[in-house]
Every structure is written in C-alpha cells, then in structure tokens.
Design an enzyme around this catalytic site. Structure first.
Site, PDB file in Angstrom:
ATOM      1  N   LYS A  79      35.493  35.534  31.158  1.00 35.72           N
ATOM      2  CA  LYS A  79      34.337  35.660  31.846  1.00 35.72           C
ATOM      3  C   LYS A  79      33.293  36.311  30.951  1.00 35.72           C
ATOM      4  O   LYS A  79      33.415  36.911  30.021  1.00 35.72           O
ATOM      5  CB  LYS A  79      34.460  36.697  32.997  1.00 35.72           C
ATOM      6  CG  LYS A  79      33.361  37.018  33.932  1.00 35.72           C
ATOM      7  CD  LYS A  79      33.444  37.795  34.896  1.00 35.72           C
ATOM      8  CE  LYS A  79      32.364  38.105  36.085  1.00 35.72           C
ATOM      9  NZ  LYS A  79      32.999  39.024  36.934  1.00 35.72           N
ATOM     10  N   SER A 156      31.788  37.263  41.309  1.00 31.63           N
ATOM     11  CA  SER A 156      30.808  36.886  40.324  1.00 31.63           C
ATOM     12  C   SER A 156      31.656  36.097  39.163  1.00 31.63           C
ATOM     13  O   SER A 156      30.884  35.626  38.434  1.00 31.63           O
ATOM     14  CB  SER A 156      30.519  38.427  39.766  1.00 31.63           C
ATOM     15  OG  SER A 156      31.416  39.228  39.329  1.00 31.63           O
ATOM     16  N   SER A 180      35.350  40.196  42.874  1.00 31.07           N
ATOM     17  CA  SER A 180      34.771  39.131  42.103  1.00 31.07           C
ATOM     18  C   SER A 180      35.868  38.299  41.174  1.00 31.07           C
ATOM     19  O   SER A 180      35.567  37.302  40.700  1.00 31.07           O
ATOM     20  CB  SER A 180      33.846  39.669  41.030  1.00 31.07           C
ATOM     21  OG  SER A 180      32.577  40.067  41.431  1.00 31.07           O
TER      22      SER A 180
END
EC number: 3.5.99.5
Length: 462
Positions: A79, A156, A180
C-alpha cells in the site's frame, strides 16, 4: 491444480525445489499487470524492472542452496503508505511526500530481509481516510468483479485486493484503522487480517490515527494468511504457523444488533448460510446483542479519534495540503478541527471502557461472527458528490470499525456472492492479540466451506 490457485507455501516449495524460478514467477505477475492494469488501476507505482532484478538475485541464491525465509521470491504489493526504498510515497495525495518517507519501516524490513519481492505500490484513499477506495487525484481502482460497471474496490487499501485478483501479486500489505484491510478484502473476494494495535509496528507508515492504526495483510486464502502471518509476526518466530481449529464444539457468538441493521438481504443470506454450515458441523452457535456497539459507533459517526488525529498530523506536517485534499477527505478533516481536546479525551476514555466491557463476552465464546460489509460495493457514479459519498462510506465501515474502536483483532474471509454477483465477506472478531487463534478458527471454517476461488468462481477479467 491450476497454477493460479497454488498457495504461498506451494509456490515457496516449488521455488526451493527449482521447479519454478523467481524470474518466471515475476514475469507471470508482470504479464497479468500489463494485461489488466489499464482497466483495473490497482497501482500508483509499478516497479516491474526492479522486481525482475530482485528475482534474478533470488534465483542465484536459491541455486546456491541459500534460504532467507518463507517469503523469499514471492511477489508482494505494498500500500502506498508504506516506505519502500527507492519508491515515492504519495499516500494518495497529489504529490510525493518528502524522500525520507521512502525509508523502510520494521514490517517492510522484515519482508526485505526474507527477499520477498515488492512489485509495486498500490493505490490508497488519500491519507487512508475512507472506506470505499476512491481517489480524486489518481483515479479509483475498479472492482474486478464488476465487468460492466465501475464499482468501488473498498478502501482505504484500495488497490491491495485488486492486485491479488489481478494476479500481479500473491500477498498484499495494507493498513486498517476502521476496516481498511477488511473492507477491500471483502469487496474483492479476498482474505484480510486486522492486527491488534501494537502487534505489528506502524513506523515507516504514513499515519492516519496514532491511536487506531494497524498494519495488516490481504491474501487469496486463509491458508495463505496463516503462512504470511507466521513469516511476518515476530511474536510467532520459532512457532509453527496457525493450525486449523476444530469446528465441532467451537463456541460461536453471532451478535444480533448493529451488524445486521439495514443489510442487503443477499449478503445476510450468504453470511447466515455460512453460520448454519458451522452449526451443522457441530459448532455451538449462540446469538445475543453485543454491548456498547451503538455507543462506540456514535463516536465513530462523529469523527471518532481518527479525524482529529489526522487533522492534527496534517496541521503539523503538511498544512499546505489541506486545501488540496480530495473533497470527501477535506470536509471531514475541516470538521474535525472543531473537536475540542476535552471531547477528544472523553471519546478515548469511552471507547476504552466500551471495548473492555464488550470483551468480557470472550469468556463465553471463542469468536464473534458478523457480515464484514453490509452493502454491495456501490457504483462510482452513484457516490460522486460529498452528499452521496458520506452515507455510503459510513455504511461500508459500520461493521468493521467496531473491532478497531474496541481494540480487538479481526479478519474477513469470502463466503459467497450477493445479488449483484459481488463478493460477500464473513468477519471474525477476537480479543486483543489473539490473531493466531483467530486465523486457526478461520482455517477450520475454510476447510469446511471451501476457499474463495472454489466458492466464488472467477471474475470476468480482460
């Protein structure tokens, strides 16, 4: 077996037997990326050339009989909040953060010491502040399960689950502050683990919430999660990977409140069918209201802790960015600036009390099961304004946020498809630092109901 369904352990074994080279594995990932990335948009930065060079180095070492760890030679997406040396960190914003953010934190360092291969940085919601996966600066990744409409992938960690479905990575690093990891894992048919705060270090990761941020992983199966957890978790060093827990006699709690409110009927049916399979296999299923959910979620609805902590972080480090934030992020940051320090401290105290009180239920049950996300992934066109985005975002995180607010660990695993043919996740919640036990329970469930690719089939990919 279809090579696409080989587990992490099987890939690792083939690499060590030299039946598979790391270069060939990375080349396959790169081919998947080249074919599907223009449509799916999983990555902010693809690092294919360096990944191939790293794979060649891995092959040289393996040919010499050197083994640096379980993740050696395996392709990993990261990420775009994590520092990875040589790769810019954008954190979903419109410009790269200072170069110092590229330094590897402890978790990426563990991965690199084992010569796991970072193939690229996946998209995130700006500063990780959102549960649907949207990004106004770089585009919202497309949920691979929606071939005809652009549905969101969850956030996210927006590109993380997409990278696994794409086949460009076999393991994805994400973060989880209110869901997330679990929301995108659920929405893309993957497995995702939210660790307890403090279990895995968050240094070297751009922060959203100093109180609630956790590092986590997404994998294709629970079997892969057990393998990755054993490889990355320092508390488990020297211990075997989590083993399946027998379903027979397992004490399963199913909360009857909060998690089922205003839920898509097809999602409720898929989760209930999984619960019934457990009961038929001898699990002791008990249903009861989970205390303190509404009180905790009311705090979350009003910004929780994360909104104030992000506002303070941006004010201290990146004040020039606030006006350039994605509007769906900026409005909540601006609103949080009005929360007083007294109110912030009150919220922390209330959440600690709620989490401790609710955790007493684990004296009587081994695990809590709920739907992971109560709604099907919305179409991007249907959440194009702050007014339409806000309720959909809140609903996406409603079920996952509770374990964050309570300080528990949790994971999601796929159990079926909803009426829109989108994946449905089953959420497992356990007490703090019970990750290995929780993964063992999930392994037992997976052995009973099947792995994701068998349950869901394959999405219609280009």
């Amino acid at each position: 077996m279809n090579a696409a369904h080989l587990s992490l352990a099987e890939h690792a074994a083939r690499l060590r037997r030299r039946e598979l080279t790391a270069v060939a594995l990375i080349d396959t990932c790169a081919q998947h990326h080249a074919r599907m990335e223009p449509r799916l948009n999983a990555y902010k930065t693809w690092d294919g050339a360096r990944a191939r060079s790293a794979a060649a180095a891995v092959d040289t070492l393996l040919d010499q009989g050197q083994d640096l760890g379980p993740l050696m030679g395996l392709p990993v997406s990261v990420k775009d909040l994590y520092g990875v040396p040589g790769l810019p960190v954008f954190a979903g914003s419109d410009e790269a953060l200072p170069e110092a953010w590229q330094a590897a934190g402890p978790l990426v360092a563990r991965l690199q010491r084992q010569l796991g291969i970072v193939v690229g940085k996946t998209h995130t919601v700006e500063f990780a502040f959102g549960g649907l996966g949207v990004n106004a600066h770089w585009g919202t990744p497309r949920n691979p399960w929606s071939p005809h409409e652009h549905r969101v992938p969850g956030g996210s960690s927006a590109g993380a689950g997409v990278s696994l479905v794409q086949g460009s990575a076999l393991l994805a690093l994400g973060t989880d502050t209110a869901g997330s990891v679990r929301v995108p894992a659920s929405m893309t048919g993957q497995v995702g683990l939210k660790t307890t705060v403090g279990r895995w270090p968050v240094e070297g990761i751009v922060p959203l919430s100093s109180s609630l941020d956790t590092a986590g992983v997404l994998t294709r199966t629970v079997e892969d999660l057990a393998y990755a957890f054993a490889a990355l978790d320092t508390e488990s060093q020297g211990l075997p990977a989590p083993a399946p827990v027998r379903v027979q006699g397992l004490r399963v709690g199913v909360p009857t409140n909060h998690f089922w409110d205003d839920i898509d009927p097809s999602i409720a049916a898929a989760v209930e069918a999984a619960v019934q399979r457990l009961a038929q296999a001898g699990a002791q299923v008990v249903r009861f209201p989970l205390p303190h959910c509404e009180e905790a979620f009311d705090i979350f609805r009003r910004g929780g802790l994360a909104a104030s902590e992000l506002a303070a972080y941006l004010d201290q480090h990146f004040p020039h960015k606030v006006e350039r934030l994605d509007p769906v992020v900026r409005d909540r940051v601006r609103w949080a600036e009005q929360v007083s320090s007294v109110e912030y401290l009150r919220r922390k105290a209330v959440l600690q009390r709620c989490g401790a009180g609710a955790a007493r239920l684990f004296d009587d049950v081994d695990v809590l099961l709920t739907p992971t996300v109560p709604a099907s992934p919305p179409r991007l066109a249907d959440i194009g304004t702050v007014e339409t985005y806000a309720p959909a975002n809140m609903k996406a995180m409603r079920n996952t946020a509770i374990s964050n607010l309570f300080g528990w660990c949790a994971l999601t695993m796929p159990v079926g498809l909803d009426a829109n043919r989108m994946p449905v996740g089953l959420q497992l919640m356990g007490p703090p630092r019970a990750e290995a036990r929780l993964i063992g329970i999930a392994l037992g469930i997976e052995a009973l109901i099947g792995q994701g690719h068998a349950l869901l089939g394959a999405p219609d990919l280009p």
